[in-house]
Scaffold this motif. Sequence first.
Motif, PDB file in Angstrom:
ATOM      1  N   MET A  16       0.845  -1.204   0.000  1.00  0.00           N
ATOM      2  CA  MET A  16       0.000   0.000   0.000  1.00  0.00           C
ATOM      3  C   MET A  16       0.877   1.249   0.000  1.00  0.00           C
ATOM      4  N   PHE A  17       1.925   1.252   0.822  1.00  0.00           N
ATOM      5  CA  PHE A  17       2.841   2.391   0.858  1.00  0.00           C
ATOM      6  C   PHE A  17       3.573   2.532  -0.467  1.00  0.00           C
ATOM      7  N   GLU A  18       4.000   1.415  -1.051  1.00  0.00           N
ATOM      8  CA  GLU A  18       4.737   1.470  -2.325  1.00  0.00           C
ATOM      9  C   GLU A  18       3.846   2.015  -3.436  1.00  0.00           C
ATOM     10  N   ARG A  19       2.570   1.644  -3.420  1.00  0.00           N
ATOM     11  CA  ARG A  19       1.662   2.111  -4.474  1.00  0.00           C
ATOM     12  C   ARG A  19       1.318   3.581  -4.318  1.00  0.00           C
ATOM     13  N   SER A  20       1.456   4.118  -3.112  1.00  0.00           N
ATOM     14  CA  SER A  20       1.081   5.517  -2.874  1.00  0.00           C
ATOM     15  C   SER A  20       2.274   6.456  -2.884  1.00  0.00           C
ATOM     16  N   THR A  21       3.427   6.007  -3.396  1.00  0.00           N
ATOM     17  CA  THR A  21       4.601   6.886  -3.403  1.00  0.00           C
ATOM     18  C   THR A  21       4.418   8.039  -4.387  1.00  0.00           C
ATOM     19  N   GLY A  22       3.750   7.796  -5.505  1.00  0.00           N
ATOM     20  CA  GLY A  22       3.593   8.855  -6.488  1.00  0.00           C
ATOM     21  C   GLY A  22       2.474   9.817  -6.154  1.00  0.00           C
ATOM     22  N   THR A  23       1.376   9.265  -5.665  1.00  0.00           N
ATOM     23  CA  THR A  23       0.221  10.089  -5.332  1.00  0.00           C
ATOM     24  C   THR A  23      -0.606   9.399  -4.256  1.00  0.00           C
ATOM     25  N   GLY A  24      -1.344  10.187  -3.501  1.00  0.00           N
ATOM     26  CA  GLY A  24      -2.228   9.605  -2.491  1.00  0.00           C
ATOM     27  C   GLY A  24      -1.612   9.550  -1.113  1.00  0.00           C
ATOM     28  N   SER A  25      -2.453   9.167  -0.127  1.00  0.00           N
ATOM     29  CA  SER A  25      -2.037   9.106   1.269  1.00  0.00           C
ATOM     30  C   SER A  25      -2.342   7.728   1.831  1.00  0.00           C
ATOM     31  N   VAL A  26      -1.657   7.423   2.919  1.00  0.00           N
ATOM     32  CA  VAL A  26      -1.955   6.195   3.657  1.00  0.00           C
ATOM     33  C   VAL A  26      -2.230   6.587   5.103  1.00  0.00           C
ATOM     34  N   TRP A  27      -3.345   6.084   5.628  1.00  0.00           N
ATOM     35  CA  TRP A  27      -3.710   6.342   7.020  1.00  0.00           C
ATOM     36  C   TRP A  27      -3.524   5.040   7.795  1.00  0.00           C
ATOM     37  N   VAL A  28      -2.861   5.128   8.950  1.00  0.00           N
ATOM     38  CA  VAL A  28      -2.713   3.975   9.839  1.00  0.00           C
ATOM     39  C   VAL A  28      -3.290   4.376  11.189  1.00  0.00           C
ATOM     40  N   THR A  29      -4.242   3.597  11.672  1.00  0.00           N
ATOM     41  CA  THR A  29      -4.925   3.920  12.937  1.00  0.00           C
ATOM     42  C   THR A  29      -4.662   2.837  13.955  1.00  0.00           C
ATOM     43  N   LEU A  30      -4.296   3.258  15.175  1.00  0.00           N
ATOM     44  CA  LEU A  30      -4.082   2.322  16.275  1.00  0.00           C
ATOM     45  C   LEU A  30      -5.143   2.567  17.341  1.00  0.00           C
ATOM     46  N   LYS A  31      -5.750   1.497  17.821  1.00  0.00           N
ATOM     47  CA  LYS A  31      -6.784   1.647  18.851  1.00  0.00           C
ATOM     48  C   LYS A  31      -6.767   0.428  19.770  1.00  0.00           C
ATOM     49  N   ARG A  32      -7.042   0.669  21.024  1.00  0.00           N
ATOM     50  CA  ARG A  32      -7.107  -0.428  21.998  1.00  0.00           C
ATOM     51  C   ARG A  32      -8.472  -1.084  21.863  1.00  0.00           C
ATOM     52  N   SER A  33      -8.488  -2.400  21.719  1.00  0.00           N
ATOM     53  CA  SER A  33      -9.757  -3.079  21.515  1.00  0.00           C
ATOM     54  C   SER A  33      -9.688  -4.499  22.063  1.00  0.00           C
ATOM     55  N   SER A  34     -10.838  -4.968  22.532  1.00  0.00           N
ATOM     56  CA  SER A  34     -10.925  -6.355  22.983  1.00  0.00           C
ATOM     57  C   SER A  34     -11.506  -7.249  21.884  1.00  0.00           C
ATOM     58  N   LEU A  35     -11.932  -6.625  20.778  1.00  0.00           N
ATOM     59  CA  LEU A  35     -12.575  -7.319  19.652  1.00  0.00           C
ATOM     60  C   LEU A  35     -13.855  -8.044  20.081  1.00  0.00           C
ATOM     61  N   LYS A  36     -14.461  -7.562  21.148  1.00  0.00           N
ATOM     62  CA  LYS A  36     -15.729  -8.151  21.613  1.00  0.00           C
ATOM     63  C   LYS A  36     -16.766  -7.036  21.692  1.00  0.00           C
ATOM     64  N   SER A  37     -18.012  -7.390  21.506  1.00  0.00           N
ATOM     65  CA  SER A  37     -19.079  -6.381  21.539  1.00  0.00           C
ATOM     66  C   SER A  37     -19.275  -5.884  22.968  1.00  0.00           C
ATOM     67  N   LYS A  38     -19.976  -4.749  23.076  1.00  0.00           N
ATOM     68  CA  LYS A  38     -20.212  -4.144  24.389  1.00  0.00           C
ATOM     69  C   LYS A  38     -21.011  -5.075  25.286  1.00  0.00           C
ATOM     70  N   VAL A  39     -21.951  -5.794  24.700  1.00  0.00           N
ATOM     71  CA  VAL A  39     -22.808  -6.714  25.473  1.00  0.00           C
ATOM     72  C   VAL A  39     -21.963  -7.812  26.098  1.00  0.00           C
ATOM     73  N   VAL A  40     -21.083  -8.382  25.272  1.00  0.00           N
ATOM     74  CA  VAL A  40     -20.225  -9.475  25.757  1.00  0.00           C
ATOM     75  C   VAL A  40     -19.267  -8.952  26.829  1.00  0.00           C
ATOM     76  N   ARG A  41     -18.742  -7.747  26.594  1.00  0.00           N
ATOM     77  CA  ARG A  41     -17.799  -7.169  27.567  1.00  0.00           C
ATOM     78  C   ARG A  41     -18.497  -6.930  28.905  1.00  0.00           C
ATOM     79  N   ASN A  42     -19.702  -6.411  28.869  1.00  0.00           N
ATOM     80  CA  ASN A  42     -20.433  -6.158  30.113  1.00  0.00           C
ATOM     81  C   ASN A  42     -20.720  -7.457  30.852  1.00  0.00           C
TER      82      ASN A  42
END
Lengths: 110, 103
Positions: A16-42
């Motif tokens: 993705m980074f190599e393809r966007s060298t000429g034009t465009g942007s790359v967004w990388v997002t980091l977030k803390r997550s349990s990968l479980k729904s709110k119901v399951v977490r509760n």
Amino acid sequence: MVLLQLDPFLNELTSMFERSTGTGSVWVTLKRSSLKSKVVRNKMVTAGEAIEYKCLIRATNGKKTISTSVCISYILNLSFWFISVLLEPSCRVMQVSSTVECKLRLSCEE
Amino acid sequence: MVYITSWDEFVERSVQLFRADPDSTRYVMKYRHCDGKLVLKVTDNRECLKFKTDQAQEAKKMEKLNNIFFTLMARGPEVDLSEVTGKEQTDVQPTKRGRGRKQ
């Protein structure tokens, strides 16, 4: 959005980074997550169970979005990847500080 | 959205923002290789902190912030960050003590 294992995610992100060298942007997002729904977490909280959190990483170039989740043991691999794929090429493109440029100019004029 | 000019202030406020609400806070990096610009954003959907740069030295500082956030997100907001920052302190070479000229 595609959820991948770490190595395929890094391979895809690298391309993705190599393809966007000429034009465009790359967004990388980091977030803390349990990968479980709110119901399951509760439910887990009320049952007194420990919730395992991971680092959820998402990347997009505006058209395609990929993601992976990383636990603590893989963080070192990820850190090395960021250095080699993002930081080193970006440092070649980004500007050197103005003080260094002045020194270079002065040395050329002499 | 607020652009912060000082890197140290951005790091400190970002860590505080994450520790206040670790479930809502996210760290976003946007990189445009054609312009050589990097924009970092930390937000909890209420407050937004941004830092932009096109300087190579500041891009290298991003490595430290990445390690901080990786550790915070995987181990939790209560983790001691001196483990992450302490390694960099040991990497710094000690200043050389040369022969001082007696005046």
